[in-house]
Write a protein that holds these residues in place. Structure first.
Motif, mmCIF file in Angstrom:
data_model
loop_
_atom_site.group_PDB
_atom_site.id
_atom_site.type_symbol
_atom_site.label_atom_id
_atom_site.label_comp_id
_atom_site.label_asym_id
_atom_site.label_seq_id
_atom_site.Cartn_x
_atom_site.Cartn_y
_atom_site.Cartn_z
ATOM 1 N N ASN B 68 0.776 -1.250 0.000
ATOM 2 C CA ASN B 68 0.000 0.000 0.000
ATOM 3 C C ASN B 68 0.805 1.296 0.000
ATOM 4 N N CYS B 69 2.064 1.241 0.329
ATOM 5 C CA CYS B 69 2.776 2.493 0.588
ATOM 6 C C CYS B 69 4.047 2.654 -0.245
ATOM 7 N N HIS B 73 6.325 6.060 -1.119
ATOM 8 C CA HIS B 73 7.290 6.379 -0.064
ATOM 9 C C HIS B 73 8.613 5.625 -0.203
ATOM 10 N N PHE B 114 -2.551 9.659 11.741
ATOM 11 C CA PHE B 114 -2.432 10.189 10.377
ATOM 12 C C PHE B 114 -2.648 9.094 9.338
ATOM 13 N N THR B 115 -2.047 7.928 9.560
ATOM 14 C CA THR B 115 -2.177 6.853 8.576
ATOM 15 C C THR B 115 -3.630 6.414 8.464
ATOM 16 N N PRO B 120 -3.650 5.001 2.801
ATOM 17 C CA PRO B 120 -2.845 5.404 1.649
ATOM 18 C C PRO B 120 -3.581 6.449 0.812
ATOM 19 N N LEU B 121 -2.829 7.372 0.268
ATOM 20 C CA LEU B 121 -3.412 8.518 -0.415
ATOM 21 C C LEU B 121 -4.481 8.141 -1.455
ATOM 22 N N VAL B 135 1.420 -1.399 10.196
ATOM 23 C CA VAL B 135 2.275 -0.527 9.380
ATOM 24 C C VAL B 135 2.901 0.563 10.264
#
Lengths: 429, 177
Positions: B68-69, B73, B114-115, B120-121, B135
């Protein structure tokens, strides 16, 4: 040049306000036609070009009415510049073209944008504001409810905490004012005072902060001190007379006058009363300013006084000698702009600019000053003073205090160097 | 519109009159059902208030991160198009300073908050609470703050002491005094 030398001399002696050709700010206002004509060189040596008697648009009916007006086709270059992330086109900013605008109000389509994950298409019928936490009655408000509440209007700037951050770079950035300082815009905002809704829910004594949250895909949250919330915050529904634009938070945003833009949460859907800040990503990892010591300033909410000359500025070119009207913007998150000074000799001498009414707290203030340019090399700068005594610093002072890696809250004096050829560049002085 | 205003009049001496106005609303707010409160409230505080049930380790989080990231990132939290999350090479006093979760973030709970809300965006809100714990653990592990098999849950996450916990100066309350 077209000027009559004698008049120029007289004028300089009589109205010079400081070095580099700056003239008394009252020149345009008080002296009336005689001197204005004189300063422009009397009658120009060139005659106006003979134009056709009726232009094509004057020989036939114009376009019919429109339901929603748009700028002239000849103003198509007046746009927001967009800087976004290739992998995430909804993450980035767009800038207000301050170098193309006059007065103090930013047109709604040109208000700067900062989105974390795009602009949501919110259905106002389904949008709710929840107020909960340390309250006596957790309540939910619909947008149509809030539209029936008493409202107030105020002209107010919103400035991103990261505005002007290119100023920290070692080399002065060469770009138009708007793409350097245009994460600041000014509108008339209308909405319900936040205090009205806080009274309705009833605050419990331990509450000291409000955590505000947006209803977009990023659901950004951030903590706001309760005393500010009661002081002057608005639940804004209208911007410059019309309902908020989607990119400015439709149907509801928080307005936090004079404080960092990030607190003015768009698409507002939740207010959580709490004893302590939530320590969200946007008040820890971001919107904090690292100092040379390795420590960082946190909750540095107020946008400090700033001013900049928008005309002339980078991207403009002086193509004649003679009289110019310097024009610029000043604002301070602390309150009213008390004074703006302009220098045309790189800061050796300063003259006070005319502040155009209205001069309002936490609002863009337009300043102007007449200036005679006779082709000399000059450096133009402006500095703002606000009613609390705060002064816009020189860049060297700011860096001495904060270092170069704070990223946020850059408010140093901006300098424009003008060459004999009339070319304008951004310099550090 | 006088119904919206409660007027408080104080008579000061013989001649002076001070009028304080307070706006009041029509009282249209609706009572909020408790279920909506828990569903809507996703704020996670440093003391752990707001953390949901659930658990995860860095070992489990690595798979979540890869799926997912990693695209934005980068592998191990660096070298992608989006913010660097781990692997700082120098400190906060370096030139330029290296700000990552490990060098800069004061609270581990912020990673969870925040996550869960923003990442994920491309599809925020798509991870389960267990996946968010996992995560979060992986990001703490990449920053050398916890071990591979340390479990993160509503009790252990707020107990993690971040290296830069004392790195912030509260300029608001400071200015207040």
């Amino acid at each position: 040049m077209s000027e009559q030398p004698l008049k120029a001399l007289e004028l300089n002696a009589k109205f010079e306000a400081s070095g580099g050709g700056l003239l008394d700010r009252r020149l345009f206002l008080k002296q009336g036609l005689i001197f204005t004509a004189a300063t422009w060189g009397g009658v120009s040596s060139q005659t106006a070009r003979a134009e056709v008697e009726r232009e094509s648009w004057a020989k036939q009916p114009g376009k019919p009415f429109s339901n929603y007006g748009l700028p002239s086709d000849y103003e198509k270059k007046v746009i927001r510049w967009i800087m976004a992330n290739d992998d995430a086109p909804g993450n980035g900013v767009s800038w207000t073209p301050l170098h193309e605008l006059e007065g103090i109000v930013t047109p709604n389509g040109l208000h700067f944008e900062r989105h974390h994950n795009g602009v949501p298409a919110i259905d106002p019928e389904r949008h709710r504001l929840l107020v909960h936490g340390l309250v006596k009655r957790p309540l939910t408000f619909s947008v149509s409810d809030l539209l029936q509440y008493p409202m107030q209007s105020r002209l107010c700037f919103i400035e991103c905490g990261g505005n002007s951050n290119a100023g920290w770079r070692r080399e002065p950035i060469q770009t138009q004012v708007g793409y350097f300082h245009g994460m600041a815009s000014c509108s008339e905002w209308t909405g319900v005072p936040l205090s009205v809704v806080l009274q309705e829910v009833g605050i419990k004594g331990r509450a000291k902060w409000i955590i505000a949250e947006g209803g977009d895909a990023s659901m950004m949250n951030i903590s706001l001190p309760l005393d500010k919330a009661f002081d002057d915050c608005l639940l804004a529904l209208y911007q410059n007379g019309e309902r908020l634009r989607p990119e400015n938070g439709y149907p509801l945003r928080l307005l936090v006058p004079g404080w960092e833009g990030v607190l003015n949460v768009k698409w507002l859907r939740r207010l959580h009363l709490a004893a302590k800040p939530v320590m969200a990503r946007n008040e820890t990892a971001k919107y904090t300013e690292l100092l040379p010591s390795g420590k960082a300033r946190q909750f540095s909410f107020v946008m400090e006084p700033k001013s900049l000359i928008t005309h002339p500025s980078f991207g403009h070119r002086l193509d004649r000698h003679g009289l110019y009207s310097i024009s610029g913007l000043a604002w301070s998150g602390h309150g009213i702009i008390a004074k703006v000074e302009v220098s045309a000799d790189g800061g050796k001498s300063w003259a006070e600019a005319e502040l155009q009414e209205p001069v309002l707290p936490q609002c863009f203030t337009r300043f102007r000053l007449p200036w005679r340019w006779q082709g000399q090399d000059v450096v133009l700068k402006s500095r703002a003073f606000d009613e609390t005594g705060a002064v816009q610093p020189e860049r060297s002072e700011l860096i001495a205090k904060r270092g170069r890696h704070g990223y946020f809250h850059y408010n140093a004096i901006v300098s424009w160097a003008i060459t004999e050829a009339g070319e304008i560049s951004h310099v550090y002085l | 519109m006088s119904i919206f205003k409660s007027l408080l009049c104080f008579s000061l001496g013989s001649a002076n009159m001070v009028v304080a106005e307070e706006l009041i609303g029509p009282g249209l707010g609706l009572q909020t059902p408790p279920a909506m409160l828990t569903q809507w409230n996703r704020d996670v505080f440093p003391d752990g208030t707001g953390l949901p049930l659930g658990r995860g380790t860095a070992r489990e989080g690595e798979a979540v991160y890869r799926a997912n990231c990693i695209g934005c990132h980068g592998p191990e939290g660096r070298g992608g198009s989006a913010e660097e999350l781990a692997g700082a090479e120098h400190s906060l006093t370096g030139d330029p300073p290296d700000k990552t979760i490990g060098t800069y973030w004061p609270y581990a709970t912020t990673i969870f908050d925040f996550t869960r809300r923003s990442m994920p965006l491309p599809n925020p809100g798509s991870l389960t609470d267990d996946q968010v714990y996992a995560v979060t653990a992986y990001l703490l592990f990449l920053n050398l703050i916890i071990e591979h098999d340390d479990e993160m849950n509503a009790r252990s996450l707020p107990a993690v002491v971040m290296p830069n916990r004392k790195g912030f100066i509260d300029s608001y309350r400071q200015a207040d005094r």
